[in-house]
Write an enzyme that holds these catalytic residues in place. Structure first.
Site, PDB file in Angstrom:
ATOM      1  N   ASP A  96       0.347  22.503  45.281  1.00 30.82           N
ATOM      2  CA  ASP A  96      -0.447  23.667  45.223  1.00 30.82           C
ATOM      3  C   ASP A  96      -0.742  24.150  46.336  1.00 30.82           C
ATOM      4  OD1 ASP A  96      -1.764  22.814  42.687  1.00 30.82           O
ATOM      5  OD2 ASP A  96      -2.722  21.009  43.423  1.00 30.82           O
ATOM      6  N   ARG A 156       2.714  26.784  46.122  1.00 28.18           N
ATOM      7  CA  ARG A 156       2.077  28.045  45.668  1.00 28.18           C
ATOM      8  C   ARG A 156       1.262  28.931  46.635  1.00 28.18           C
ATOM      9  NH1 ARG A 156       0.428  25.076  39.525  1.00 28.18           N
ATOM     10  NH2 ARG A 156       2.305  25.618  38.910  1.00 28.18           N
ATOM     11  N   HIS A 179      -5.971  18.054  41.267  1.00 26.76           N
ATOM     12  CA  HIS A 179      -6.062  19.211  40.791  1.00 26.76           C
ATOM     13  C   HIS A 179      -6.285  19.860  39.336  1.00 26.76           C
ATOM     14  CE1 HIS A 179      -1.291  21.012  40.375  1.00 26.76           C
ATOM     15  NE2 HIS A 179      -1.300  20.130  38.999  1.00 26.76           N
ATOM     16  N   ARG A 228      -1.601  19.618  26.464  1.00 21.45           N
ATOM     17  CA  ARG A 228      -2.731  19.878  25.295  1.00 21.45           C
ATOM     18  C   ARG A 228      -2.525  20.757  24.570  1.00 21.45           C
ATOM     19  NH1 ARG A 228      -9.007  20.559  27.228  1.00 21.45           N
ATOM     20  NH2 ARG A 228      -9.952  21.123  25.146  1.00 21.45           N
ATOM     21  N   GLY A 232      11.575  16.885  34.677  1.00 18.33           N
ATOM     22  CA  GLY A 232      12.088  15.231  34.642  1.00 18.33           C
ATOM     23  C   GLY A 232      12.893  15.717  34.860  1.00 18.33           C
ATOM     24  N   ALA A 250      12.277  13.209  29.901  1.00 17.18           N
ATOM     25  CA  ALA A 250      13.745  13.859  30.439  1.00 17.18           C
ATOM     26  C   ALA A 250      13.510  15.288  30.131  1.00 17.18           C
ATOM     27  CB  ALA A 250      15.050  13.541  29.726  1.00 17.18           C
ATOM     28  N   GLY A 251      11.636  15.754  30.328  1.00 15.27           N
ATOM     29  CA  GLY A 251      12.055  17.832  29.286  1.00 15.27           C
ATOM     30  C   GLY A 251      11.861  18.700  30.644  1.00 15.27           C
ATOM     31  N   ASN A 252      10.815  19.224  30.788  1.00 14.01           N
ATOM     32  CA  ASN A 252      12.121  20.233  32.288  1.00 14.01           C
ATOM     33  C   ASN A 252      11.521  19.883  33.673  1.00 14.01           C
ATOM     34  OD1 ASN A 252      12.987  22.291  30.560  1.00 14.01           O
ATOM     35  ND2 ASN A 252      10.575  23.502  29.683  1.00 14.01           N
ATOM     36  N   ARG A 269     -10.084  17.917  25.310  1.00 15.54           N
ATOM     37  CA  ARG A 269      -9.555  16.958  26.134  1.00 15.54           C
ATOM     38  C   ARG A 269      -9.810  15.715  26.435  1.00 15.54           C
ATOM     39  NH1 ARG A 269     -13.601  16.470  31.161  1.00 15.54           N
ATOM     40  NH2 ARG A 269     -14.307  14.777  29.942  1.00 15.54           N
ATOM     41  N   VAL A 313       3.607  12.486  38.298  1.00 14.41           N
ATOM     42  CA  VAL A 313       3.201  14.117  38.018  1.00 14.41           C
ATOM     43  C   VAL A 313       3.180  14.050  36.780  1.00 14.41           C
ATOM     44  CG1 VAL A 313       4.931  16.164  37.694  1.00 14.41           C
ATOM     45  CG2 VAL A 313       5.897  14.682  39.632  1.00 14.41           C
ATOM     46  N   SER A 314       2.501  13.518  35.487  1.00 13.74           N
ATOM     47  CA  SER A 314       2.411  13.955  34.646  1.00 13.74           C
ATOM     48  C   SER A 314       0.769  14.162  34.699  1.00 13.74           C
ATOM     49  CB  SER A 314       2.117  12.295  34.145  1.00 13.74           C
ATOM     50  OG  SER A 314       3.347  12.053  33.111  1.00 13.74           O
ATOM     51  N   ASN A 315       0.141  14.691  33.376  1.00 18.52           N
ATOM     52  CA  ASN A 315      -1.025  15.072  33.575  1.00 18.52           C
ATOM     53  C   ASN A 315      -2.240  14.528  32.837  1.00 18.52           C
ATOM     54  OD1 ASN A 315      -1.651  17.615  35.780  1.00 18.52           O
ATOM     55  ND2 ASN A 315      -0.445  18.607  34.226  1.00 18.52           N
TER      56      ASN A 315
END
Length: 309
Positions: free
Chosen positions: A148, A151, A175, A82, A14, A10-12, A88, A118-120
């Site tokens: 991408d 953009r 990505h 991060r 989500g 529920a962050g930005n 990493r 969507v997660s990185n």
């Protein structure tokens, strides 16, 4: 509504995805997060906007995966960015553990769902979701190429002072910095951009596309992009929910296509009600094919690093 989409995180990203889904009247939305009160508060806020925005989507916020049962699509945005001093490998392990936990819960409650990741780091997280879910490869899809390409389209439209609706672009590969924008397949009203601007300008736009996420991070300083990533995930969801069969660049599990085996890599696919209905193989020039293999190598190194943790 007869369709149900769960957004995990529920962050930005989500919360914005939940907003887009509801305001497009695509489905009922369940917003789930481990933080108590966060998904409930954001879902209630979005529900209270519904009379003004004029939609009747049901929005539910919860910490309980039980309420996600029977979802048609699950958009997964959960994970941490991060942080200073974090390697990493630390990021890979932490987000891998989060993804495994999320996907196991989702697979139990919604065994027929289609996953949009969507997660990185995105390509690596697709592998985790694929393995943890046990789902068919057609139902695990990474959101990367749509973002991408958007953009790239934005930069093309601004450069040429034309409508973004007239611009089309394909960005393939992983990505990250090794993504592969394809100028000769990128057009304005059907005209290749190679006919409309110099190679130097095209190269500049390609470079900006590759570092598009980092550019926003450097400007925000305390966060990362969320409007465009959310829109990209929702465009994918819409094509599935409405069986639109759009051709979109997505991260999918390849088994020989483009001479790539056993990796999630961004390529053009047809998205319909069952998920990935077809991988579209386009003939690449030698330099383009080499760039795509280089991008695949970068993704494989991430996957290998994750396996070694």
């Amino acid at each position: 509504m007869d369709k149900k989409v769960t957004v995990v995180g529920a962050g930005n990203v989500g919360a914005t995805a939940a907003q887009r889904l509801a305001e497009k009247q695509l489905c009922d939305v369940v917003l789930v997060d481990i933080a108590e009160g966060l998904p409930q508060g954001k879902a209630l806020d979005l529900a209270e906007a519904a009379p003004i925005e004029k939609h009747d989507a049901c929005l539910t916020g919860t910490n309980d995966y039980g309420e996600t049962a029977g979802s048609d699509i699950v958009i997964i945005t959960a994970g941490i960015p991060r942080k200073p001093g974090m390697s990493r490998d630390d990021l890979l392990k932490t987000n891998s553990d989060i993804m495994k936990s999320v996907v196991k819960n989702i697979a139990e409650k919604s065994p027929d769902a289609i996953l949009i990741i969507v997660s990185n780091p995105l390509d690596a997280m697709c592998h985790v979701a694929f393995e943890a879910s046990g789902f068919d490869k057609k139902r695990v899809i990474g959101m990367a190429g749509v973002l991408d390409s958007a953009r790239f389209r934005c930069f093309i439209a601004r450069e040429l002072n034309v409508s973004v609706e007239n611009t089309h672009a394909f960005v393939l590969g992983g990505h990250g910095d090794t993504m592969v924008p394809l100028p000769r397949f990128s057009t304005v009203a059907g005209i290749p951009i190679t006919e409309l601007m110099s190679k130097d300008r095209i190269d500049a736009l390609v470079d900006r596309t590759r570092t598009g996420g980092a550019e926003i991070v450097s400007l925000l300083k305390t966060g990362s992009a969320f409007y465009a990533p959310a829109s990209a995930a929702v465009e994918m969801a819409e094509s599935i929910l409405k069986d639109k069969k759009k051709i979109l660049p997505c991260a999918v599990y390849l088994e020989g296509e483009y001479n790539i085996n056993g990796l999630f890599i961004g390529v053009p696919v047809k998205l319909g009600s069952t998920g990935i209905e077809e991988v579209i193989e386009i003939e690449l020039k030698d330099d383009e094919a080499a760039d795509l293999q280089k991008s695949a190598d970068a993704v494989r190194s991430l996957v290998d690093a994750m396996a070694a943790l």
